[in-house]
Motif scaffolding. Structure first.
Motif, PDB file in Angstrom:
ATOM      1  N   MET A   1       0.829  -1.188   0.000  1.00  0.00           N
ATOM      2  CA  MET A   1       0.000   0.000   0.000  1.00  0.00           C
ATOM      3  C   MET A   1       0.868   1.243   0.000  1.00  0.00           C
ATOM      4  O   MET A   1       1.951   1.244   0.585  1.00  0.00           O
ATOM      5  N   ASP A   2       0.391   2.304  -0.653  1.00  0.00           N
ATOM      6  CA  ASP A   2       1.126   3.565  -0.690  1.00  0.00           C
ATOM      7  C   ASP A   2       1.331   4.100   0.732  1.00  0.00           C
ATOM      8  O   ASP A   2       0.399   4.119   1.548  1.00  0.00           O
ATOM      9  N   ARG A   3       2.559   4.540   1.042  1.00  0.00           N
ATOM     10  CA  ARG A   3       2.880   4.960   2.395  1.00  0.00           C
ATOM     11  C   ARG A   3       2.069   6.172   2.833  1.00  0.00           C
ATOM     12  O   ARG A   3       1.684   6.308   4.002  1.00  0.00           O
ATOM     13  N   LEU A   4       1.792   7.106   1.902  1.00  0.00           N
ATOM     14  CA  LEU A   4       1.067   8.309   2.280  1.00  0.00           C
ATOM     15  C   LEU A   4      -0.375   7.994   2.687  1.00  0.00           C
ATOM     16  O   LEU A   4      -0.947   8.674   3.531  1.00  0.00           O
ATOM     17  N   LEU A   5      -0.957   6.947   2.087  1.00  0.00           N
ATOM     18  CA  LEU A   5      -2.326   6.588   2.439  1.00  0.00           C
ATOM     19  C   LEU A   5      -2.432   6.167   3.898  1.00  0.00           C
ATOM     20  O   LEU A   5      -3.500   6.277   4.511  1.00  0.00           O
ATOM     21  N   LEU A   6      -1.338   5.673   4.480  1.00  0.00           N
ATOM     22  CA  LEU A   6      -1.296   5.362   5.900  1.00  0.00           C
ATOM     23  C   LEU A   6      -0.697   6.501   6.713  1.00  0.00           C
ATOM     24  O   LEU A   6      -1.159   6.798   7.817  1.00  0.00           O
ATOM     25  N   GLY A   7       0.329   7.150   6.150  1.00  0.00           N
ATOM     26  CA  GLY A   7       1.042   8.185   6.890  1.00  0.00           C
ATOM     27  C   GLY A   7       0.244   9.459   7.070  1.00  0.00           C
ATOM     28  O   GLY A   7       0.312  10.100   8.135  1.00  0.00           O
ATOM     29  N   ALA A   8      -0.522   9.873   6.059  1.00  0.00           N
ATOM     30  CA  ALA A   8      -1.275  11.119   6.165  1.00  0.00           C
ATOM     31  C   ALA A   8      -2.311  11.076   7.286  1.00  0.00           C
ATOM     32  O   ALA A   8      -2.389  12.010   8.093  1.00  0.00           O
ATOM     33  N   PRO A   9      -3.126  10.006   7.401  1.00  0.00           N
ATOM     34  CA  PRO A   9      -4.039   9.952   8.546  1.00  0.00           C
ATOM     35  C   PRO A   9      -3.309   9.933   9.887  1.00  0.00           C
ATOM     36  O   PRO A   9      -3.780  10.517  10.863  1.00  0.00           O
ATOM     37  N   LEU A  10      -2.141   9.268   9.931  1.00  0.00           N
ATOM     38  CA  LEU A  10      -1.362   9.247  11.163  1.00  0.00           C
ATOM     39  C   LEU A  10      -0.912  10.657  11.529  1.00  0.00           C
ATOM     40  O   LEU A  10      -1.057  11.097  12.684  1.00  0.00           O
ATOM     41  N   GLY A  83       4.052  10.021   7.823  1.00  0.00           N
ATOM     42  CA  GLY A  83       3.305  10.513   8.972  1.00  0.00           C
ATOM     43  C   GLY A  83       3.994  11.684   9.641  1.00  0.00           C
ATOM     44  O   GLY A  83       3.347  12.672  10.020  1.00  0.00           O
ATOM     45  N   ALA A  84       5.328  11.598   9.784  1.00  0.00           N
ATOM     46  CA  ALA A  84       6.077  12.691  10.398  1.00  0.00           C
ATOM     47  C   ALA A  84       6.020  13.945   9.535  1.00  0.00           C
ATOM     48  O   ALA A  84       5.905  15.067  10.044  1.00  0.00           O
ATOM     49  N   ALA A  85       6.099  13.756   8.214  1.00  0.00           N
ATOM     50  CA  ALA A  85       6.014  14.905   7.314  1.00  0.00           C
ATOM     51  C   ALA A  85       4.653  15.579   7.426  1.00  0.00           C
ATOM     52  O   ALA A  85       4.555  16.816   7.483  1.00  0.00           O
ATOM     53  N   ALA A  86       3.583  14.779   7.461  1.00  0.00           N
ATOM     54  CA  ALA A  86       2.241  15.349   7.588  1.00  0.00           C
ATOM     55  C   ALA A  86       2.096  16.092   8.913  1.00  0.00           C
ATOM     56  O   ALA A  86       1.538  17.190   8.971  1.00  0.00           O
ATOM     57  N   TRP A  87       2.586  15.498   9.994  1.00  0.00           N
ATOM     58  CA  TRP A  87       2.506  16.152  11.299  1.00  0.00           C
ATOM     59  C   TRP A  87       3.285  17.470  11.295  1.00  0.00           C
ATOM     60  O   TRP A  87       2.835  18.479  11.849  1.00  0.00           O
TER      61      TRP A  87
END
Length: 329
Positions: A1-10, A83-87
């Motif tokens: 799965m694409d990492r952003l699809l999990l990282g962005a919600p995190l 996830g860290a980038a989104a945060w």
């Protein structure tokens, strides 16, 4: 799965629960590095500003791209990076926290403290503002920064993953640092300001659409009407989109005269037929901002999935053409 699809919600969840870190914020570190670079490159010329903007933004984007590629075979680490980038780039929780802090001071009758707190949220001069003037300033800032601190970041994350998230925040930070009109930055800050306008174009319009979607049924039609009529009247190509939609959704008029130190601007009124903002509208704007942010996250995830599916389909089509070409030979 694409990492952003999990990282962005995190990252979105971390921002909602924890907010910005009090110390060691990556955006603050970038700002310090950009300030040092400005001292080296500054000249009262557009070309110097172009170089400054390109080096600052390009370094961030390239670093994020290299990190993403280095973690390609390590899915958990890649998801953590996203996830860290989104945060790091999302600022919805801090935006709402600052707006509610000012609301609380006004509710307690401490107008002087509310004036002192306002510069934490926006750059206008708080001196001389009454409660209604502060309420208007807060609502306008919540509207504009919902686009900048939430929606636009998620748009660029959907388009370009963690590098898109971080590069957008770099561009937005540079605009805040050098993109404003002043004798020092009139030419040097031109490139940062124009790049921020370009980067903010899609997210500002998506913010207006999502604002209408987040409003109630009656307010939805009003938000769309005020946005279509007044969104382009603002001197900024992007700020007026979100502010006019918020004005319609909340049923208040925004814009008009405002002061930045000794400089006074008279901006077009958005939603001129509506009532003036009141203190109670600050909380309503905060609730609307959070709804828009949640819708933006969902939209970004759907968009990211579509982008990835399109890329895979394109790669398969190229592969099939290559096989057919080889067979003919």
């Amino acid at each position: 799965m694409d990492r952003l699809l999990l990282g962005a919600p995190l990252g979105y969840a971390l921002d909602a629960v924890i907010g910005d870190p009090r110390r060691g914020h990556p955006v603050a570190a970038f700002g310090r590095a950009a300030t040092r670079l400005e001292h080296r490159l500054y000249a009262d010329r557009r070309a110097a500003g172009v170089l400054f903007t390109a080096v600052s933004t390009g370094t961030v984007a390239a670093g994020a791209l290299l990190a993403e590629r280095a973690l390609r075979r390590r899915p958990p680490a890649g998801t953590a990076l996203a996830g860290a980038a989104a945060w790091a780039v999302l600022g919805g929780a801090t935006l709402v926290r600052e707006a509610r802090a000012i609301d609380g001071l006004l509710a307690g009758g401490d107008l002087a403290a509310a004036r002192a707190r306002l510069p934490h949220l926006c750059g206008r001069d708080p001196h001389g503002l009454d409660e209604a003037g502060i309420a208007r300033a807060v609502v306008e800032s919540v509207a504009e920064n919902t686009a900048d601190a939430v929606v636009n970041a998620l748009v660029w994350g959907a388009l370009a993953g963690a590098p898109g998230l971080l590069a957008f925040r770099a561009v937005n930070t540079l605009d805040a640092m050098v993109g404003h009109r002043s004798p020092r930055y009139e030419r040097f800050g031109w490139a940062s300001a124009r790049l921020d306008d370009l980067a903010g174009w899609p997210g500002a319009r998506l913010t207006a659409l999502l604002t209408a979607a987040a409003a109630g049924p009656g307010a939805r039609r009003r938000a769309l009407r005020v946005w279509r009529r007044d969104g382009g009247a603002h001197p900024s190509p992007n700020a007026g989109q979100a502010e006019s939609a918020f004005a319609g959704a909340l049923g208040v008029r925004l814009g008009g005269e405002l002061a930045y130190g000794e400089r006074v601007e008279r901006r077009p009124v958005l939603g001129a037929e509506l009532r003036a903002p009141e203190r109670a509208d600050i909380e309503r704007a905060c609730v609307l901002s959070r709804r828009v942010g949640a819708l933006a996250l969902g939209t970004a995830l759907v968009g990211r999935a579509a982008v990835r599916a399109g890329a895979r389909a394109g790669a398969r089509a190229v592969g099939r053409r290559a096989v057919r070409t080889g067979a003919r030979r």
